[in-house]
Design a protein around this motif. Structure first.
Motif, short mmCIF file in Angstrom:
data_model
loop_
_atom_site.label_atom_id
_atom_site.label_comp_id
_atom_site.label_asym_id
_atom_site.label_seq_id
_atom_site.Cartn_x
_atom_site.Cartn_y
_atom_site.Cartn_z
N ALA A 363 28.16 -18.81 -12.95
CA ALA A 363 27.65 -19.28 -14.23
C ALA A 363 27.87 -20.77 -14.41
CB ALA A 363 28.34 -18.52 -15.38
N ALA A 364 29.01 -21.27 -13.94
CA ALA A 364 29.34 -22.68 -14.13
C ALA A 364 28.61 -23.60 -13.16
CB ALA A 364 30.84 -22.88 -14.00
N ARG A 365 28.44 -23.17 -11.92
CA ARG A 365 27.79 -23.98 -10.89
C ARG A 365 26.83 -23.09 -10.08
NH1 ARG A 365 29.70 -27.34 -13.59
NH2 ARG A 365 30.98 -29.16 -13.00
N PRO A 366 25.68 -22.71 -10.66
CA PRO A 366 24.74 -21.83 -9.93
C PRO A 366 24.23 -22.43 -8.63
CG PRO A 366 23.75 -22.71 -11.94
CD PRO A 366 25.20 -23.04 -12.01
N ALA A 367 24.09 -23.77 -8.59
CA ALA A 367 23.61 -24.40 -7.35
C ALA A 367 24.62 -24.21 -6.22
CB ALA A 367 23.36 -25.89 -7.59
N LEU A 370 24.26 -20.73 -4.84
CA LEU A 370 23.12 -20.64 -3.92
C LEU A 370 23.45 -21.29 -2.58
CD1 LEU A 370 20.14 -19.85 -3.51
CD2 LEU A 370 19.52 -22.08 -4.47
N LEU A 371 24.14 -22.42 -2.64
CA LEU A 371 24.52 -23.11 -1.40
C LEU A 371 25.45 -22.25 -0.57
CD1 LEU A 371 24.50 -25.73 0.29
CD2 LEU A 371 26.42 -26.52 -1.09
N PHE A 372 26.42 -21.60 -1.21
CA PHE A 372 27.35 -20.73 -0.49
C PHE A 372 26.61 -19.58 0.19
CE2 PHE A 372 29.73 -16.70 -0.67
CZ PHE A 372 30.78 -16.99 0.18
N PRO A 375 25.24 -20.25 4.27
CA PRO A 375 26.10 -19.99 5.44
C PRO A 375 26.76 -18.61 5.41
CG PRO A 375 27.19 -21.49 3.93
CD PRO A 375 25.79 -21.32 3.42
N ALA A 376 27.04 -18.08 4.21
CA ALA A 376 27.71 -16.77 4.14
C ALA A 376 26.80 -15.68 4.69
CB ALA A 376 28.10 -16.45 2.70
N LEU A 377 25.55 -15.66 4.27
CA LEU A 377 24.61 -14.65 4.76
C LEU A 377 24.26 -14.88 6.23
CD1 LEU A 377 22.23 -14.30 1.67
CD2 LEU A 377 24.09 -12.78 2.38
N SER A 378 24.28 -16.15 6.64
CA SER A 378 24.04 -16.44 8.05
C SER A 378 25.18 -15.92 8.91
CB SER A 378 23.87 -17.94 8.26
OG SER A 378 23.55 -18.24 9.59
N LEU A 460 24.25 -29.47 6.29
CA LEU A 460 24.55 -28.37 7.21
C LEU A 460 23.76 -27.11 6.85
CD1 LEU A 460 28.40 -28.78 7.71
CD2 LEU A 460 26.53 -29.64 9.12
N ALA A 461 23.57 -26.85 5.55
CA ALA A 461 22.76 -25.70 5.14
C ALA A 461 21.33 -25.87 5.60
CB ALA A 461 22.83 -25.53 3.62
#
Length: 488
Positions: A363-367, A370-372, A375-378, A460-461
Protein backbone atom coordinates in the motif's frame (compact mmCIF):
# COMPACT_ATOMS: atom_id res chain seq x y z
CA UNK A 1 49.19 -8.74 -26.28
CA UNK A 2 45.46 -8.24 -26.81
CA UNK A 3 44.19 -5.15 -25.00
CA UNK A 4 40.63 -6.46 -25.20
CA UNK A 5 41.64 -9.62 -23.31
CA UNK A 6 43.45 -7.79 -20.52
CA UNK A 7 41.34 -4.64 -20.07
CA UNK A 8 38.54 -6.35 -18.03
CA UNK A 9 41.17 -7.12 -15.37
CA UNK A 10 43.48 -4.13 -15.70
CA UNK A 11 40.69 -1.54 -15.50
CA UNK A 12 39.26 -2.66 -12.12
CA UNK A 13 42.81 -3.18 -10.77
CA UNK A 14 43.78 0.36 -11.76
CA UNK A 15 40.53 1.67 -10.33
CA UNK A 16 41.18 -0.11 -7.02
CA UNK A 17 44.65 1.45 -6.83
CA UNK A 18 43.46 4.97 -7.70
CA UNK A 19 40.52 4.90 -5.29
CA UNK A 20 42.90 3.76 -2.54
CA UNK A 21 45.27 6.65 -3.29
CA UNK A 22 42.49 9.25 -2.95
CA UNK A 23 40.73 7.59 -0.03
CA UNK A 24 40.71 10.84 1.93
CA UNK A 25 38.68 12.68 -0.73
CA UNK A 26 35.21 11.17 -0.87
CA UNK A 27 33.84 12.88 -4.00
CA UNK A 28 37.02 12.29 -6.00
CA UNK A 29 37.06 8.65 -4.92
CA UNK A 30 33.43 8.18 -5.97
CA UNK A 31 34.04 9.86 -9.33
CA UNK A 32 37.04 7.62 -10.06
CA UNK A 33 35.01 4.60 -8.98
CA UNK A 34 32.17 5.34 -11.41
CA UNK A 35 34.54 6.11 -14.28
CA UNK A 36 36.35 2.85 -13.56
CA UNK A 37 33.25 0.67 -13.51
CA UNK A 38 31.95 2.29 -16.72
CA UNK A 39 35.33 1.63 -18.33
CA UNK A 40 35.13 -1.98 -17.13
CA UNK A 41 31.66 -2.33 -18.65
CA UNK A 42 32.80 -0.82 -21.96
CA UNK A 43 35.78 -3.20 -22.11
CA UNK A 44 33.50 -6.17 -21.37
CA UNK A 45 31.07 -5.16 -24.13
CA UNK A 46 33.93 -4.93 -26.64
CA UNK A 47 35.19 -8.32 -25.47
CA UNK A 48 31.83 -10.03 -26.04
CA UNK A 49 31.49 -8.33 -29.43
CA UNK A 50 34.93 -9.56 -30.49
CA UNK A 51 34.35 -13.13 -29.29
CA UNK A 52 30.89 -13.22 -30.87
CA UNK A 53 32.46 -12.20 -34.19
CA UNK A 54 34.74 -15.24 -34.00
CA UNK A 55 37.95 -13.29 -33.30
CA UNK A 56 40.17 -14.70 -30.55
CA UNK A 57 40.70 -12.78 -27.32
CA UNK A 58 44.01 -13.97 -25.94
CA UNK A 59 47.07 -12.50 -24.29
CA UNK A 60 50.37 -14.03 -23.12
CA UNK A 61 52.51 -12.22 -20.54
CA UNK A 62 56.25 -11.83 -20.12
CA UNK A 63 57.22 -12.79 -23.69
CA UNK A 64 56.72 -16.45 -22.79
CA UNK A 65 54.50 -18.22 -25.29
CA UNK A 66 51.89 -20.74 -24.08
CA UNK A 67 51.95 -23.24 -22.51
CA UNK A 68 54.88 -21.85 -20.47
CA UNK A 69 53.77 -18.24 -20.15
CA UNK A 70 50.83 -16.91 -18.17
CA UNK A 71 47.90 -16.62 -20.54
CA UNK A 72 44.50 -14.99 -20.67
CA UNK A 73 42.14 -16.63 -23.14
CA UNK A 74 38.46 -15.77 -23.31
CA UNK A 75 35.78 -17.71 -25.17
CA UNK A 76 32.00 -17.34 -25.22
CA UNK A 77 31.63 -18.82 -21.73
CA UNK A 78 34.11 -16.56 -19.98
CA UNK A 79 33.42 -13.40 -21.98
CA UNK A 80 29.70 -13.26 -21.17
CA UNK A 81 30.47 -13.85 -17.48
CA UNK A 82 32.95 -10.96 -17.54
CA UNK A 83 30.18 -8.78 -19.02
CA UNK A 84 27.72 -9.75 -16.28
CA UNK A 85 30.45 -9.09 -13.68
CA UNK A 86 30.81 -5.52 -14.99
CA UNK A 87 27.04 -5.08 -14.93
CA UNK A 88 26.91 -6.22 -11.30
CA UNK A 89 29.68 -3.79 -10.41
CA UNK A 90 27.74 -0.91 -11.95
CA UNK A 91 24.49 -1.88 -10.21
CA UNK A 92 26.16 -2.23 -6.80
CA UNK A 93 27.99 1.09 -7.05
CA UNK A 94 24.83 2.87 -8.19
CA UNK A 95 22.97 1.44 -5.22
CA UNK A 96 25.81 2.45 -2.92
CA UNK A 97 25.25 6.08 -3.94
CA UNK A 98 21.79 5.98 -2.34
CA UNK A 99 20.74 5.91 1.32
CA UNK A 100 19.39 2.35 1.07
CA UNK A 101 21.22 0.24 3.68
CA UNK A 102 24.56 1.95 3.03
CA UNK A 103 26.44 0.35 5.92
CA UNK A 104 29.77 1.85 6.88
CA UNK A 105 31.24 4.43 4.47
CA UNK A 106 34.83 3.33 4.96
CA UNK A 107 37.67 4.79 2.82
CA UNK A 108 38.69 1.25 1.81
CA UNK A 109 35.21 0.19 0.73
CA UNK A 110 35.53 1.19 -2.93
CA UNK A 111 39.10 -0.10 -3.39
CA UNK A 112 38.02 -3.48 -2.01
CA UNK A 113 34.92 -3.58 -4.23
CA UNK A 114 37.02 -2.96 -7.35
CA UNK A 115 39.60 -5.45 -6.12
CA UNK A 116 36.83 -8.04 -5.85
CA UNK A 117 35.70 -7.25 -9.41
CA UNK A 118 39.28 -7.66 -10.63
CA UNK A 119 39.57 -11.03 -8.88
CA UNK A 120 36.33 -12.30 -10.41
CA UNK A 121 37.27 -11.07 -13.90
CA UNK A 122 40.74 -12.59 -13.56
CA UNK A 123 39.32 -15.99 -12.63
CA UNK A 124 37.06 -15.87 -15.69
CA UNK A 125 39.88 -14.70 -17.98
CA UNK A 126 42.83 -16.91 -17.06
CA UNK A 127 43.82 -19.96 -19.09
CA UNK A 128 46.13 -21.32 -16.39
CA UNK A 129 45.16 -23.54 -13.45
CA UNK A 130 47.58 -22.01 -10.95
CA UNK A 131 46.50 -18.50 -11.84
CA UNK A 132 42.90 -19.56 -11.39
CA UNK A 133 43.92 -20.30 -7.80
CA UNK A 134 45.71 -16.93 -7.55
CA UNK A 135 42.65 -14.98 -8.69
CA UNK A 136 40.49 -16.99 -6.30
CA UNK A 137 42.72 -15.90 -3.43
CA UNK A 138 42.80 -12.28 -4.56
CA UNK A 139 39.03 -12.34 -4.55
CA UNK A 140 39.04 -14.02 -1.11
CA UNK A 141 41.31 -11.35 0.41
CA UNK A 142 39.12 -8.51 -0.84
CA UNK A 143 35.95 -10.33 0.26
CA UNK A 144 37.37 -10.84 3.75
CA UNK A 145 38.23 -7.15 3.94
CA UNK A 146 34.69 -6.18 2.98
CA UNK A 147 33.13 -8.56 5.53
CA UNK A 148 35.32 -7.31 8.39
CA UNK A 149 35.40 -3.66 7.32
CA UNK A 150 32.95 -2.33 9.91
CA UNK A 151 34.74 -4.01 12.80
CA UNK A 152 31.52 -5.02 14.54
CA UNK A 153 31.53 -8.23 16.53
CA UNK A 154 29.10 -9.98 14.17
CA UNK A 155 31.20 -8.94 11.17
CA UNK A 156 34.43 -10.22 12.69
CA UNK A 157 32.67 -13.47 13.61
CA UNK A 158 31.39 -13.77 10.03
CA UNK A 159 34.87 -13.05 8.66
CA UNK A 160 36.33 -15.80 10.84
CA UNK A 161 33.75 -18.33 9.62
CA UNK A 162 34.25 -17.26 6.00
CA UNK A 163 38.02 -17.51 6.34
CA UNK A 164 38.04 -20.80 8.24
CA UNK A 165 36.08 -22.87 5.73
CA UNK A 166 37.50 -21.12 2.68
CA UNK A 167 41.06 -21.71 3.88
CA UNK A 168 40.32 -25.43 3.91
CA UNK A 169 39.11 -25.14 0.33
CA UNK A 170 42.16 -23.06 -0.55
CA UNK A 171 44.59 -25.62 0.82
CA UNK A 172 42.80 -28.47 -0.93
CA UNK A 173 42.67 -26.52 -4.19
CA UNK A 174 46.36 -25.62 -4.02
CA UNK A 175 47.33 -29.21 -3.21
CA UNK A 176 45.27 -30.48 -6.16
CA UNK A 177 46.85 -27.93 -8.49
CA UNK A 178 50.34 -28.89 -7.31
CA UNK A 179 49.71 -32.61 -7.71
CA UNK A 180 48.19 -32.11 -11.18
CA UNK A 181 51.29 -30.16 -12.15
CA UNK A 182 53.49 -32.97 -10.80
CA UNK A 183 51.50 -35.54 -12.79
CA UNK A 184 51.30 -33.63 -16.08
CA UNK A 185 54.13 -31.07 -16.08
CA UNK A 186 51.75 -28.31 -17.16
CA UNK A 187 49.34 -25.72 -15.80
CA UNK A 188 48.06 -24.16 -19.02
CA UNK A 189 44.53 -25.39 -19.79
CA UNK A 190 45.24 -26.56 -23.34
CA UNK A 191 48.50 -28.26 -22.36
CA UNK A 192 46.81 -29.92 -19.38
CA UNK A 193 44.08 -31.29 -21.64
CA UNK A 194 46.69 -33.04 -23.78
CA UNK A 195 49.00 -34.17 -20.97
CA UNK A 196 46.14 -35.57 -18.85
CA UNK A 197 45.54 -38.27 -21.47
CA UNK A 198 48.89 -39.84 -20.50
CA UNK A 199 48.18 -39.92 -16.74
CA UNK A 200 46.98 -43.08 -15.04
CA UNK A 201 43.16 -42.85 -15.03
CA UNK A 202 42.80 -43.84 -11.37
CA UNK A 203 45.33 -41.24 -10.24
CA UNK A 204 43.73 -38.59 -12.44
CA UNK A 205 40.29 -39.29 -10.98
CA UNK A 206 41.65 -38.93 -7.44
CA UNK A 207 43.31 -35.61 -8.29
CA UNK A 208 40.23 -34.30 -10.06
CA UNK A 209 38.05 -35.33 -7.13
CA UNK A 210 40.28 -33.30 -4.77
CA UNK A 211 40.15 -30.36 -7.15
CA UNK A 212 36.37 -30.64 -7.40
CA UNK A 213 35.91 -30.69 -3.61
CA UNK A 214 37.96 -27.51 -3.22
CA UNK A 215 35.95 -25.77 -5.93
CA UNK A 216 32.61 -27.04 -4.60
CA UNK A 217 33.40 -25.61 -1.17
CA UNK A 218 33.96 -22.22 -2.77
CA UNK A 219 30.70 -22.71 -4.70
CA UNK A 220 28.78 -23.29 -1.42
CA UNK A 221 27.65 -26.77 -2.48
CA UNK A 222 26.25 -29.37 -0.06
CA UNK A 223 27.49 -30.18 2.55
CA UNK A 224 30.13 -27.41 2.52
CA UNK A 225 27.85 -24.38 2.35
CA UNK A 226 27.52 -23.31 6.02
CA UNK A 227 29.99 -20.43 5.62
CA UNK A 228 27.72 -18.58 3.19
CA UNK A 229 24.54 -17.98 5.26
CA UNK A 230 26.77 -17.43 8.31
CA UNK A 231 28.78 -14.59 6.73
CA UNK A 232 26.83 -12.89 3.92
CA UNK A 233 23.94 -11.38 6.00
CA UNK A 234 26.36 -9.11 7.91
CA UNK A 235 27.19 -7.17 4.74
CA UNK A 236 25.48 -3.94 3.60
CA UNK A 237 23.01 -4.48 0.76
CA UNK A 238 25.13 -3.28 -2.22
CA UNK A 239 28.13 -5.38 -1.18
CA UNK A 240 25.91 -8.33 -0.31
CA UNK A 241 24.34 -8.16 -3.77
CA UNK A 242 27.78 -8.18 -5.38
CA UNK A 243 28.83 -11.20 -3.30
CA UNK A 244 25.56 -13.02 -3.93
CA UNK A 245 25.71 -12.48 -7.66
CA UNK A 246 29.35 -13.29 -8.31
CA UNK A 247 31.49 -15.09 -5.75
CA UNK A 248 29.93 -18.56 -5.72
CA UNK A 249 29.55 -18.40 -9.52
CA UNK A 250 33.33 -18.26 -9.85
CA UNK A 251 33.50 -21.63 -8.12
CA UNK A 252 30.79 -23.07 -10.37
CA UNK A 253 32.54 -21.66 -13.44
CA UNK A 254 35.78 -23.32 -12.33
CA UNK A 255 34.00 -26.68 -11.96
CA UNK A 256 32.58 -26.35 -15.47
CA UNK A 257 35.87 -25.13 -16.92
CA UNK A 258 37.93 -27.94 -15.40
CA UNK A 259 35.67 -31.00 -15.40
CA UNK A 260 33.56 -30.04 -18.40
CA UNK A 261 36.29 -28.59 -20.59
CA UNK A 262 39.97 -28.98 -19.69
CA UNK A 263 39.77 -32.54 -18.31
CA UNK A 264 36.91 -33.72 -20.46
CA UNK A 265 36.24 -36.66 -20.89
CA UNK A 266 38.42 -37.72 -17.93
CA UNK A 267 36.27 -35.64 -15.57
CA UNK A 268 33.04 -37.22 -16.80
CA UNK A 269 33.46 -40.06 -14.32
CA UNK A 270 32.73 -37.59 -11.49
CA UNK A 271 29.50 -36.29 -13.01
CA UNK A 272 27.31 -38.91 -11.37
CA UNK A 273 28.51 -37.88 -7.92
CA UNK A 274 28.28 -34.21 -8.90
CA UNK A 275 24.64 -34.70 -9.92
CA UNK A 276 23.66 -36.05 -6.51
CA UNK A 277 25.66 -33.32 -4.77
CA UNK A 278 23.71 -30.81 -6.89
CA UNK A 279 20.39 -32.39 -5.91
CA UNK A 280 21.30 -32.30 -2.22
CA UNK A 281 22.41 -28.68 -2.58
CA UNK A 282 19.05 -27.69 -4.09
CA UNK A 283 17.10 -29.34 -1.28
CA UNK A 284 19.30 -28.18 1.62
CA UNK A 285 19.28 -24.59 0.40
CA UNK A 286 15.55 -24.30 -0.12
CA UNK A 287 14.76 -25.92 3.25
CA UNK A 288 17.06 -23.44 4.98
CA UNK A 289 15.30 -20.58 3.18
CA UNK A 290 11.89 -21.85 4.25
CA UNK A 291 12.96 -21.93 7.90
CA UNK A 292 14.22 -18.34 8.31
CA UNK A 293 12.45 -14.98 8.72
CA UNK A 294 15.33 -12.59 8.02
CA UNK A 295 15.21 -11.64 4.32
CA UNK A 296 18.99 -11.74 4.01
CA UNK A 297 19.16 -15.28 5.38
CA UNK A 298 16.24 -16.44 3.22
CA UNK A 299 17.94 -15.12 0.10
CA UNK A 300 21.37 -16.39 1.22
CA UNK A 301 20.03 -19.94 1.48
CA UNK A 302 18.46 -19.50 -1.94
CA UNK A 303 21.94 -18.82 -3.33
CA UNK A 304 22.84 -22.32 -2.15
CA UNK A 305 19.67 -23.80 -3.62
CA UNK A 306 20.12 -22.19 -7.02
CA UNK A 307 23.79 -23.19 -7.16
CA UNK A 308 22.40 -26.73 -7.07
CA UNK A 309 20.53 -26.15 -10.34
CA UNK A 310 23.68 -24.88 -12.05
CA UNK A 311 25.77 -27.78 -10.79
CA UNK A 312 23.04 -30.17 -11.95
CA UNK A 313 23.34 -28.71 -15.46
CA UNK A 314 27.13 -29.16 -15.31
CA UNK A 315 26.64 -32.78 -14.19
CA UNK A 316 24.31 -33.45 -17.13
CA UNK A 317 27.14 -32.36 -19.43
CA UNK A 318 27.18 -32.20 -23.20
CA UNK A 319 26.17 -29.17 -25.21
CA UNK A 320 22.67 -29.13 -23.69
CA UNK A 321 23.80 -29.32 -20.07
CA UNK A 322 26.67 -26.85 -20.45
CA UNK A 323 24.46 -24.38 -22.31
CA UNK A 324 21.85 -24.66 -19.57
CA UNK A 325 24.56 -24.04 -16.95
CA UNK A 326 25.70 -20.85 -18.69
CA UNK A 327 22.15 -19.56 -19.24
CA UNK A 328 21.20 -20.33 -15.63
CA UNK A 329 24.35 -18.64 -14.30
CA UNK A 330 23.70 -15.39 -16.18
CA UNK A 331 20.03 -15.40 -15.11
CA UNK A 332 20.82 -16.14 -11.48
CA UNK A 333 23.55 -13.51 -11.12
CA UNK A 334 21.16 -10.77 -12.23
CA UNK A 335 18.10 -11.99 -10.32
CA UNK A 336 19.82 -12.82 -7.05
CA UNK A 337 21.72 -9.52 -6.90
CA UNK A 338 18.51 -7.63 -7.59
CA UNK A 339 16.61 -9.44 -4.83
CA UNK A 340 19.24 -8.46 -2.27
CA UNK A 341 19.17 -4.85 -3.46
CA UNK A 342 15.38 -4.70 -3.21
CA UNK A 343 15.56 -6.31 0.24
CA UNK A 344 17.91 -3.49 1.24
CA UNK A 345 15.38 -0.92 0.04
CA UNK A 346 12.62 -2.72 1.94
CA UNK A 347 14.62 -2.81 5.16
CA UNK A 348 15.49 0.87 4.87
CA UNK A 349 11.90 1.93 4.29
CA UNK A 350 10.20 -0.47 6.72
CA UNK A 351 12.83 -0.48 9.45
CA UNK A 352 14.06 -4.08 9.56
CA UNK A 353 15.10 -7.15 7.59
CA UNK A 354 13.00 -9.32 9.91
CA UNK A 355 9.72 -10.16 8.17
CA UNK A 356 7.92 -10.31 11.52
CA UNK A 357 8.69 -6.64 12.20
CA UNK A 358 7.70 -5.09 8.87
CA UNK A 359 4.74 -4.95 6.49
CA UNK A 360 2.41 -2.60 4.64
CA UNK A 361 4.76 -1.97 1.72
CA UNK A 362 2.26 -2.88 -1.02
CA UNK A 363 0.00 0.00 0.00
CA UNK A 364 2.80 2.41 0.85
CA UNK A 365 5.09 1.68 -2.12
CA UNK A 366 3.14 -0.22 -4.85
CA UNK A 367 5.91 0.40 -7.40
CA UNK A 368 8.39 -1.38 -5.13
CA UNK A 369 5.98 -4.30 -4.81
CA UNK A 370 5.82 -4.57 -8.60
CA UNK A 371 9.59 -4.30 -8.86
CA UNK A 372 10.06 -7.08 -6.29
CA UNK A 373 7.72 -9.34 -8.26
CA UNK A 374 10.01 -9.40 -11.31
CA UNK A 375 13.11 -11.08 -9.76
CA UNK A 376 11.05 -13.04 -7.21
CA UNK A 377 8.86 -14.70 -9.84
CA UNK A 378 11.90 -15.20 -12.05
CA UNK A 379 13.69 -17.02 -9.22
CA UNK A 380 10.68 -19.32 -8.91
CA UNK A 381 10.62 -19.96 -12.65
CA UNK A 382 7.34 -18.31 -13.67
CA UNK A 383 6.99 -17.68 -17.43
CA UNK A 384 7.92 -15.64 -19.33
CA UNK A 385 10.72 -14.42 -17.04
CA UNK A 386 14.35 -15.49 -17.37
CA UNK A 387 14.11 -18.09 -14.60
CA UNK A 388 11.45 -20.01 -16.52
CA UNK A 389 13.77 -20.55 -19.47
CA UNK A 390 16.75 -21.31 -17.21
CA UNK A 391 14.88 -24.03 -15.33
CA UNK A 392 13.28 -25.32 -18.52
CA UNK A 393 16.70 -25.86 -20.10
CA UNK A 394 18.00 -27.72 -17.05
CA UNK A 395 14.92 -29.87 -16.46
CA UNK A 396 14.44 -30.58 -20.16
CA UNK A 397 17.99 -31.91 -20.34
CA UNK A 398 17.54 -33.94 -17.14
CA UNK A 399 14.40 -35.66 -18.40
CA UNK A 400 15.89 -36.15 -21.89
CA UNK A 401 18.78 -38.07 -20.29
CA UNK A 402 16.43 -40.15 -18.17
CA UNK A 403 17.47 -38.45 -14.92
CA UNK A 404 13.93 -38.43 -13.58
CA UNK A 405 14.88 -38.25 -9.89
CA UNK A 406 17.02 -35.16 -10.49
CA UNK A 407 14.30 -33.54 -12.59
CA UNK A 408 11.61 -34.30 -10.02
CA UNK A 409 13.73 -32.77 -7.26
CA UNK A 410 14.22 -29.68 -9.41
CA UNK A 411 10.45 -29.29 -9.76
CA UNK A 412 9.87 -29.83 -6.04
CA UNK A 413 12.48 -27.24 -5.11
CA UNK A 414 10.74 -24.73 -7.39
CA UNK A 415 7.54 -25.19 -5.37
CA UNK A 416 9.39 -24.55 -2.11
CA UNK A 417 11.07 -21.53 -3.70
CA UNK A 418 7.60 -20.18 -4.45
CA UNK A 419 6.74 -20.65 -0.77
CA UNK A 420 9.74 -18.53 0.29
CA UNK A 421 8.95 -15.75 -2.17
CA UNK A 422 5.29 -15.76 -1.10
CA UNK A 423 6.45 -15.58 2.52
CA UNK A 424 8.37 -12.38 1.78
CA UNK A 425 5.45 -10.97 -0.23
CA UNK A 426 2.80 -11.67 2.40
CA UNK A 427 4.88 -10.51 5.35
CA UNK A 428 6.67 -7.50 3.88
CA UNK A 429 4.12 -6.22 1.40
CA UNK A 430 0.62 -7.53 2.15
CA UNK A 431 0.12 -7.56 5.92
CA UNK A 432 -0.16 -4.35 7.96
CA UNK A 433 3.01 -2.95 9.42
CA UNK A 434 3.22 -3.73 13.16
CA UNK A 435 3.59 0.00 13.91
CA UNK A 436 0.37 0.85 12.09
CA UNK A 437 -1.84 -0.30 14.99
CA UNK A 438 -5.54 0.41 14.70
CA UNK A 439 -5.18 4.06 13.72
CA UNK A 440 -7.08 5.37 10.73
CA UNK A 441 -3.96 7.11 9.45
CA UNK A 442 -2.05 4.82 7.12
CA UNK A 443 1.47 3.80 8.13
CA UNK A 444 4.17 5.65 6.19
CA UNK A 445 7.67 4.33 5.49
CA UNK A 446 10.81 6.30 6.22
CA UNK A 447 11.81 9.11 3.88
CA UNK A 448 15.23 8.43 2.36
CA UNK A 449 17.01 9.24 -0.91
CA UNK A 450 16.59 6.15 -3.08
CA UNK A 451 16.88 7.45 -6.66
CA UNK A 452 20.20 5.65 -7.44
CA UNK A 453 18.84 2.48 -5.83
CA UNK A 454 15.74 2.63 -8.03
CA UNK A 455 17.96 3.09 -11.09
CA UNK A 456 20.10 0.06 -10.19
CA UNK A 457 17.20 -2.27 -9.41
CA UNK A 458 15.11 -1.21 -12.42
CA UNK A 459 18.14 -1.77 -14.66
CA UNK A 460 18.55 -5.34 -13.40
CA UNK A 461 14.79 -5.97 -13.63
CA UNK A 462 14.90 -4.78 -17.25
CA UNK A 463 17.69 -7.28 -17.98
CA UNK A 464 15.59 -10.06 -16.43
CA UNK A 465 12.58 -9.09 -18.53
CA UNK A 466 14.67 -8.77 -21.70
CA UNK A 467 16.14 -12.26 -21.27
CA UNK A 468 12.71 -13.68 -20.49
CA UNK A 469 10.86 -12.05 -23.37
CA UNK A 470 13.60 -12.72 -25.94
CA UNK A 471 15.52 -15.74 -24.64
CA UNK A 472 16.65 -17.10 -27.97
CA UNK A 473 19.62 -14.74 -28.27
CA UNK A 474 21.15 -15.90 -24.99
CA UNK A 475 20.16 -19.53 -25.63
CA UNK A 476 21.94 -19.55 -28.99
CA UNK A 477 24.97 -17.78 -27.52
CA UNK A 478 25.08 -20.32 -24.67
CA UNK A 479 24.85 -23.26 -27.08
CA UNK A 480 27.60 -21.87 -29.28
CA UNK A 481 29.80 -21.37 -26.21
CA UNK A 482 28.99 -24.86 -24.89
CA UNK A 483 29.82 -26.43 -28.25
CA UNK A 484 33.45 -25.34 -27.88
CA UNK A 485 33.98 -26.95 -24.48
CA UNK A 486 35.85 -30.25 -24.21
CA UNK A 487 37.50 -29.91 -27.62
CA UNK A 488 41.01 -28.92 -26.64
Amino acid sequence: MSLVATAPVLVPLATAALTALVSGRVRTQQAISFVGVLGFLAAAVMLVAQVSAGAPASAAFGDWVPPYGIQFQLDGLSSVLVLVTALMGLASLLFLASDADPGLRHPLLLPLVHGTLAGVAGAFSTADLFNLYVWFEGMLICALGLIALGGRRDQLDAAFKYLGLNLFGTLLLLAAVGLLYAATGHLNYSALAVAAREVDPVLLHVLLAALAVGLLLKSAAFPLYAWLPASYPTLPAPVLALFAGLLTKVGVYAVLRTLGDVFMPAGAGLFEVLGWVAAATMVAGVLGAAYHWDMRRILAFHIVSQIGYILLAVALGGVGGNAAALFYTVHHIVVKANLFLIAGMLATLAGSYDLRRIGGMAAARPALALLFAVPALSLVGIPPLSGFWAKLLVLQEAFAQGRFAWGALGLAVSVLTLYSMMKIWLEAFWKRHPDAGDADVAWQPRRVALAPAWLATCMLAAVTLAIGLAPQTLIEFARDAAATLGRR
